[in-house]
Each structure stands twice: as structure tokens, then as C-alpha cells.
Design a protein around this motif. Structure first.
Motif, mmCIF file in Angstrom:
data_model
loop_
_atom_site.group_PDB
_atom_site.id
_atom_site.type_symbol
_atom_site.label_atom_id
_atom_site.label_comp_id
_atom_site.label_asym_id
_atom_site.label_seq_id
_atom_site.Cartn_x
_atom_site.Cartn_y
_atom_site.Cartn_z
ATOM 1 N N PHE A 98 0.585 -1.183 -0.099
ATOM 2 C CA PHE A 98 -0.095 -0.188 -0.010
ATOM 3 C C PHE A 98 0.841 1.230 -0.250
ATOM 4 N N PRO A 99 1.062 1.973 -0.949
ATOM 5 C CA PRO A 99 1.734 3.243 -1.282
ATOM 6 C C PRO A 99 1.277 4.284 -0.192
ATOM 7 N N LEU A 100 0.289 4.177 0.333
ATOM 8 C CA LEU A 100 -0.098 5.137 1.484
ATOM 9 C C LEU A 100 0.780 5.201 2.490
ATOM 10 N N PHE A 101 1.611 4.158 2.856
ATOM 11 C CA PHE A 101 2.662 4.139 4.095
ATOM 12 C C PHE A 101 3.676 4.733 3.436
ATOM 13 N N LEU A 102 3.866 5.291 2.344
ATOM 14 C CA LEU A 102 5.121 5.841 1.952
ATOM 15 C C LEU A 102 5.140 7.371 1.987
ATOM 16 N N LEU A 103 3.677 7.896 2.557
ATOM 17 C CA LEU A 103 3.627 9.215 2.804
ATOM 18 C C LEU A 103 4.475 9.674 3.898
ATOM 19 N N PRO A 104 4.640 11.151 4.122
ATOM 20 C CA PRO A 104 5.720 11.426 5.060
ATOM 21 C C PRO A 104 5.354 11.922 6.276
ATOM 22 N N ASP A 105 3.637 12.098 6.323
ATOM 23 C CA ASP A 105 3.460 12.602 7.655
ATOM 24 C C ASP A 105 1.779 12.116 7.878
ATOM 25 N N ALA A 106 1.362 12.236 9.078
ATOM 26 C CA ALA A 106 -0.102 12.108 9.593
ATOM 27 C C ALA A 106 -1.340 12.601 8.690
ATOM 28 N N GLU A 107 -0.964 13.804 8.536
ATOM 29 C CA GLU A 107 -2.195 14.597 7.791
ATOM 30 C C GLU A 107 -2.170 13.921 6.350
ATOM 31 N N SER A 108 -0.910 13.808 5.616
ATOM 32 C CA SER A 108 -1.381 13.281 4.380
ATOM 33 C C SER A 108 -1.657 11.835 4.189
ATOM 34 N N ILE A 109 -1.430 10.909 5.412
ATOM 35 C CA ILE A 109 -1.753 9.532 5.377
ATOM 36 C C ILE A 109 -3.531 9.984 5.650
ATOM 37 N N LYS A 110 -3.892 10.631 6.421
ATOM 38 C CA LYS A 110 -5.246 10.558 6.768
ATOM 39 C C LYS A 110 -6.051 11.012 5.352
ATOM 40 N N LYS A 111 -5.450 12.043 4.592
ATOM 41 C CA LYS A 111 -6.019 12.428 3.432
ATOM 42 C C LYS A 111 -6.152 11.269 2.235
ATOM 43 N N GLU A 112 -5.126 10.506 2.429
ATOM 44 C CA GLU A 112 -4.984 9.228 1.375
ATOM 45 C C GLU A 112 -6.178 8.423 1.933
ATOM 46 N N GLN A 113 -6.438 8.055 3.107
ATOM 47 C CA GLN A 113 -7.114 7.037 3.597
ATOM 48 C C GLN A 113 -8.640 7.746 3.171
#
Length: 107
Positions: free
Chosen positions: A73-88
Motif C-alpha cells: 500500500f503506497p499510503l505508507f510511503l507518505l511523509p506525515d499523519a496529515e497526508s496519510i489521513k487524506k489518502e485514507q
């Protein structure tokens, strides 16, 4: 993934906290067990960049297997919590998020 005694960081409600214990790194994840913990089912998997705890109370073997599955899952390559939440949120809209949750809950 090499497992060794050392320090690792976790995120808490008060920010990042450095802990002692047994830890192994497998980018973008790490697996750890707190110092003094000897149970074989007390390993935790967390995300390096965000510090998010992904799953607790695992055997080391189950933790390694979970990490292997989550790397898809490329989601986990994102750099911070905010980016991860947006991708979720985007994953939910595309109907992909449940697959991720099923993998995590199945471990």
C-alpha cells in the motif's frame, strides 16, 4: 529485518516519546517490544514517519508477515499523519480502504 535492543520513538498524545526495548526496522515500518517485556505476543507494528501504531499484541512472526502485506500500500510511503489521513479518505472513496483494514485485522 534485524531485531536488537535499543531505542525507538512512538507518538503519544503529548508528542513523540523515546522508549527503550527491542526493535527492528523495515521501512516504512518498525516492530518493537518494550523493555522488560518477555511475552512472545507483545510485539507492536508502527509506521516510522507518523508514529501511528498499526497493530499490537502480535508474535514477531505475525508482525513480520503484517509488514510484508502492508508494504503493498503506497499510503505508507507518505511523509506525515496529515497526508496519510487524506489518502485514507481517498481510499474510502475508491472502495480500497476496507481491504487494508481486513489485512490489519486479520493479522
Amino acid at each position: 529485518m534485524k531485531i536488537s535492543k535499543g531505542t525507538y520513538k512512538i507518538i503519544t498524545q503529548h508528542g513523540w516519546k523515546t522508549k527503550e526495548g527491542t526493535v527492528g526496522y523495515d521501512f516504512p515500518f518498525y516492530v518493537f517490544r518494550e523493555e522488560g517485556e518477555t511475552s512472545t505476543t507483545q510485539w507492536c507494528v508502527s509506521h516510522m514517519a507518523s508514529g501511528f501504531s498499526i497493530k499490537k499484541r502480535l508474535t514477531l512472526k505475525a508482525a513480520r508477515e503484517l509488514i510484508k502485506k502492508l508494504k503493498a500500500f503506497p499510503l505508507f510511503l507518505l511523509p506525515d499523519a496529515e497526508s496519510i489521513k487524506k489518502e485514507q479518505d481517498r481510499m474510502r472513496q475508491r472502495g480500497e480502504y476496507q481491504q487494508l483494514i481486513t489485512i490489519i485485522n486479520g493479522a
